[in-house]
Motif scaffolding. Structure first.
Motif, PDB file in Angstrom:
ATOM      1  N   ILE A 290       0.845  -1.188   0.000  1.00 38.95           N
ATOM      2  CA  ILE A 290       0.000   0.000   0.000  1.00 38.95           C
ATOM      3  C   ILE A 290       0.887   1.246   0.000  1.00 38.95           C
ATOM      4  N   GLY A 291       0.308   2.352  -0.440  1.00 40.73           N
ATOM      5  CA  GLY A 291       1.033   3.618  -0.446  1.00 40.73           C
ATOM      6  C   GLY A 291       0.938   4.293   0.911  1.00 40.73           C
ATOM      7  N   ARG A 292       2.045   4.958   1.310  1.00 39.75           N
ATOM      8  CA  ARG A 292       2.051   5.658   2.595  1.00 39.75           C
ATOM      9  C   ARG A 292       2.840   6.957   2.457  1.00 39.75           C
ATOM     10  N   LEU A 293       2.186   8.057   2.881  1.00 38.06           N
ATOM     11  CA  LEU A 293       2.846   9.364   2.831  1.00 38.06           C
ATOM     12  C   LEU A 293       3.700   9.619   4.069  1.00 38.06           C
ATOM     13  N   GLY A 294       3.261   9.108   5.201  1.00 40.71           N
ATOM     14  CA  GLY A 294       3.982   9.387   6.436  1.00 40.71           C
ATOM     15  C   GLY A 294       3.483  10.642   7.123  1.00 40.71           C
ATOM     16  N   ILE A 295       2.155  10.795   7.194  1.00 36.65           N
ATOM     17  CA  ILE A 295       1.559  11.929   7.902  1.00 36.65           C
ATOM     18  C   ILE A 295       0.490  11.421   8.865  1.00 36.65           C
ATOM     19  N   ALA A 296       0.248  12.185   9.916  1.00 37.56           N
ATOM     20  CA  ALA A 296      -0.817  11.881  10.868  1.00 37.56           C
ATOM     21  C   ALA A 296      -1.792  13.050  10.868  1.00 37.56           C
ATOM     22  N   PRO A 297      -3.109  12.766  10.878  1.00 33.43           N
ATOM     23  CA  PRO A 297      -4.094  13.841  10.783  1.00 33.43           C
ATOM     24  C   PRO A 297      -4.377  14.481  12.136  1.00 33.43           C
ATOM     25  N   ALA A 298      -4.867  15.697  12.100  1.00 37.83           N
ATOM     26  CA  ALA A 298      -5.329  16.384  13.305  1.00 37.83           C
ATOM     27  C   ALA A 298      -6.814  16.135  13.491  1.00 37.83           C
ATOM     28  N   VAL A 299      -7.258  16.171  14.730  1.00 34.40           N
ATOM     29  CA  VAL A 299      -8.684  16.023  15.033  1.00 34.40           C
ATOM     30  C   VAL A 299      -9.427  17.270  14.572  1.00 34.40           C
ATOM     31  N   ASP A 300     -10.606  17.062  14.005  1.00 32.68           N
ATOM     32  CA  ASP A 300     -11.475  18.185  13.625  1.00 32.68           C
ATOM     33  C   ASP A 300     -12.152  18.679  14.906  1.00 32.68           C
ATOM     34  N   GLU A 301     -11.608  19.710  15.515  1.00 26.35           N
ATOM     35  CA  GLU A 301     -12.046  20.162  16.831  1.00 26.35           C
ATOM     36  C   GLU A 301     -13.509  20.599  16.845  1.00 26.35           C
ATOM     37  N   ALA A 302     -13.970  21.252  15.775  1.00 28.42           N
ATOM     38  CA  ALA A 302     -15.353  21.731  15.735  1.00 28.42           C
ATOM     39  C   ALA A 302     -16.331  20.555  15.756  1.00 28.42           C
ATOM     40  N   ARG A 303     -16.062  19.551  14.932  1.00 26.35           N
ATOM     41  CA  ARG A 303     -16.928  18.368  14.910  1.00 26.35           C
ATOM     42  C   ARG A 303     -16.813  17.576  16.201  1.00 26.35           C
ATOM     43  N   TRP A 304     -15.614  17.496  16.763  1.00 26.07           N
ATOM     44  CA  TRP A 304     -15.397  16.740  17.989  1.00 26.07           C
ATOM     45  C   TRP A 304     -16.199  17.336  19.141  1.00 26.07           C
ATOM     46  N   ALA A 305     -16.271  18.671  19.201  1.00 27.56           N
ATOM     47  CA  ALA A 305     -17.047  19.329  20.257  1.00 27.56           C
ATOM     48  C   ALA A 305     -18.530  18.973  20.148  1.00 27.56           C
ATOM     49  N   GLN A 306     -19.016  18.767  18.923  1.00 26.44           N
ATOM     50  CA  GLN A 306     -20.422  18.405  18.729  1.00 26.44           C
ATOM     51  C   GLN A 306     -20.713  16.973  19.171  1.00 26.44           C
ATOM     52  N   HIS A 307     -19.672  16.155  19.290  1.00 30.10           N
ATOM     53  CA  HIS A 307     -19.862  14.758  19.691  1.00 30.10           C
ATOM     54  C   HIS A 307     -19.936  14.590  21.210  1.00 30.10           C
ATOM     55  N   GLN A 308     -19.549  15.626  21.961  1.00 34.17           N
ATOM     56  CA  GLN A 308     -19.541  15.521  23.416  1.00 34.17           C
ATOM     57  C   GLN A 308     -20.963  15.653  23.965  1.00 34.17           C
ATOM     58  N   VAL A 309     -21.249  14.919  25.034  1.00 37.64           N
ATOM     59  CA  VAL A 309     -22.580  14.972  25.636  1.00 37.64           C
ATOM     60  C   VAL A 309     -22.451  14.790  27.140  1.00 37.64           C
ATOM     61  N   ARG A 310     -23.305  15.469  27.896  1.00 35.30           N
ATOM     62  CA  ARG A 310     -23.336  15.331  29.351  1.00 35.30           C
ATOM     63  C   ARG A 310     -24.521  14.464  29.716  1.00 35.30           C
ATOM     64  N   LEU A 311     -24.264  13.373  30.444  1.00 41.66           N
ATOM     65  CA  LEU A 311     -25.310  12.433  30.824  1.00 41.66           C
ATOM     66  C   LEU A 311     -25.560  12.516  32.322  1.00 41.66           C
ATOM     67  N   GLN A 312     -26.828  12.632  32.697  1.00 46.67           N
ATOM     68  CA  GLN A 312     -27.212  12.686  34.104  1.00 46.67           C
ATOM     69  C   GLN A 312     -28.629  12.147  34.234  1.00 46.67           C
ATOM     70  N   PHE A 313     -28.875  11.368  35.291  1.00 48.30           N
ATOM     71  CA  PHE A 313     -30.164  10.701  35.462  1.00 48.30           C
ATOM     72  C   PHE A 313     -30.714  10.968  36.857  1.00 48.30           C
ATOM     73  N   GLY A 314     -32.039  10.866  36.980  1.00 42.16           N
ATOM     74  CA  GLY A 314     -32.671  10.949  38.283  1.00 42.16           C
ATOM     75  C   GLY A 314     -32.315   9.735  39.124  1.00 42.16           C
ATOM     76  N   PRO A 315     -32.582   9.766  40.434  1.00 39.06           N
ATOM     77  CA  PRO A 315     -32.145   8.684  41.334  1.00 39.06           C
ATOM     78  C   PRO A 315     -32.585   7.294  40.902  1.00 39.06           C
ATOM     79  N   ILE A 316     -33.860   7.139  40.505  1.00 39.71           N
ATOM     80  CA  ILE A 316     -34.358   5.812  40.137  1.00 39.71           C
ATOM     81  C   ILE A 316     -33.736   5.346  38.827  1.00 39.71           C
ATOM     82  N   GLU A 317     -33.747   6.237  37.830  1.00 36.02           N
ATOM     83  CA  GLU A 317     -33.178   5.879  36.532  1.00 36.02           C
ATOM     84  C   GLU A 317     -31.671   5.617  36.653  1.00 36.02           C
ATOM     85  N   ALA A 318     -30.993   6.395  37.509  1.00 39.39           N
ATOM     86  CA  ALA A 318     -29.557   6.184  37.718  1.00 39.39           C
ATOM     87  C   ALA A 318     -29.292   4.804  38.304  1.00 39.39           C
TER      88      ALA A 318
END
Length: 445
Positions: A290-318
């Motif tokens: 296979i072909g290889r350039l020898g580079i590593a990509p950077a994370v797309d910070e804007a899209r990555w921020a959209q993937h974050q989520v805060r999860l919290q539940f009430g006592p019974i559901e928790a």
């Protein structure tokens, strides 16, 4: 130092909870407890509380509760009724089961507290789908959100991992419900997943990564094709041979087909477009080049921020969420042991103190919620491990006392001694394998 501290806290807490379970139930069953020890070997610190000696010993890899027992020596007639060996089988079973049960309760409590307090998660969105991977061949694309696996909801990346592990080994295709931006929901099928253990690399093996990658270069390998062509960190590749490129997986797939061939790359550098030529190195990968350039990509910070989520539940559901997670991990751990026994696969996943120490340190550095999740998982593993029917473990004693309950008489001293020797050999073998795996993982060479 953080790794060492996290390891000490992890082991100390889990062992203390486990042994306290034995101690608490033994006291309520009328059994006299002589010693409560955290660690084995020479005591470093001792104190007296009531009729029990409490101590911290030199080797911190476990602990024990020593109860009054006529098999260990002469017991005064006035205290014979409080000897463990004099107790009816059901009381003996209760004392033995109490240790693993305490670890199980701790795990459920930690999950409940974590769910009620709230924690940060990552939505089950495919940040990147590797070209020609099982996920790509099934029709998944970067940006797809995986809503369920075989009918099980997957709100986060962790839930997706658990659901896929749960379906692995069934030999049947895995049904996903996916939401593609701009196209709505649709179903895709992954091929049957073959896995012998709880494999952390499973998602990567399927071709899925959480972080969305950009075509901006984060690193350039010294001496590689990209370095020879003058590419630099921070450059953003916008086109290959005149064709626009907006996705890292597309760029990676095209470069893989062009090993040894001159290509033209259009770069955005400091707001200016420029074109450079490069010849990707042709490297052996599996059965092909296979072909290889020898580079590593950077994370797309804007899209990555959209993937974050805060999860919290009430006592019974928790609580319900915590119980479900504890049950799922318990089932998966038991399934892993069964697969090891059935076809001896996954033996390289058995871990020892070095692996636990490293993961404890990594989880502590990642944040309190990650460390608590790790602590709960290890507590569950300790509970399951101790209930295996191996002499010297709680499961072995449970086996003896169950036999006594069924037959009406205790297991003979000769049979118990034989079992102890067999159990010692099994545990020494497991410890040797765990240490061997630890050294293979973390010691170079």
């Amino acid at each position: 130092m953080l790794t060492l501290l996290a390891f000490i806290v992890t082991l100390g807490l889990l062992v203390t909870v486990h042994e306290y379970g034995h101690y608490w139930v033994a006291k309520r069953c009328g059994v006299k407890v002589l010693t409560f020890s955290i660690g084995f070997g020479k005591p470093l610190l001792t104190w007296r509380r009531g009729e029990t000696t409490w101590q911290l010993a030199m080797l911190p890899l476990g602990g024990y509760v020593r109860m009054l027992d006529e098999r260990d020596g002469t017991v005064p007639a006035s205290e014979a009724a409080r000897a463990f060996n004099r107790q009816p089988p059901l009381k003996k079973i209760a004392v033995v089961v109490a240790g693993p049960l305490a670890n199980l309760i701790l795990a459920c409590g930690l999950y409940w507290g974590l769910n009620a307090w709230g924690y940060d998660g990552i939505r089950a969105i495919a940040g990147q789908v590797v070209a020609d991977s099982p996920a790509a061949r099934a029709g998944l694309r970067s940006g797809d959100e995986i809503l369920s696996v075989d009918g099980r909801a997957t709100a986060t990346w962790d839930q997706l991992f658990i659901a896929l592990i749960d379906t692995a080994g069934s030999g049947t295709p895995v049904s996903l419900v996916v939401r593609t931006p701009g196209q709505g929901e649709h179903a895709v099928q992954l091929p049957p997943i073959a896995v012998a253990q709880i494999e952390p690399q499973l998602l990567g093996r399927l071709g899925l990564t959480a972080a969305p990658l950009s075509t901006r270069i984060a690193n350039v390998a010294p001496g590689g094709a990209a370095a020879r062509a003058g590419l630099q960190p921070g450059d953003r590749i916008t086109a290959l041979n005149g064709e626009p490129i907006g996705d890292w997986s597309v760029l990676q797939a095209r470069i893989a087909r062009l090993g040894g061939t001159e290509i033209r790359l259009t770069l955005a550098r400091a707001g200016v477009l420029k074109t450079v030529t490069a010849v990707p190195d042709s490297v052996r990968h599996g059965a092909r080049n296979i072909g290889r350039l020898g580079i590593a990509p950077a994370v797309d910070e804007a899209r990555w921020a959209q993937h974050q989520v805060r999860l919290q539940f009430g006592p019974i559901e928790a609580l319900l969420q915590g119980l479900d997670k504890a049950w799922t991990y318990t089932r998966l751990t038991l399934a892993m042991f069964w697969r090891m026994l059935a076809d001896r696969t996954g033996l390289d996943q058995i871990s020892g103190p070095l692996t636990i120490a490293v993961y404890a340190g990594e989880s502590a550095r990642a944040g309190l919620s990650v460390y608590i999740d790790f602590l709960a998982l290890i507590s569950l593993s300790l509970a399951v491990l101790n209930l295996l029917p191996i002499p010297l473990l709680d499961g072995g004693h449970l086996m003896y006392h169950t036999a006594e309950l069924l037959t009406g008489r205790p297991v003979s001293a000769r049979l118990e001694a034989l079992g102890q020797r067999i159990g010692l050999l099994v545990l020494l073998g497991l410890m040797a394998l765990a240490l061997f795996n630890d050294f293979n993982r973390f010691i170079p060479g």
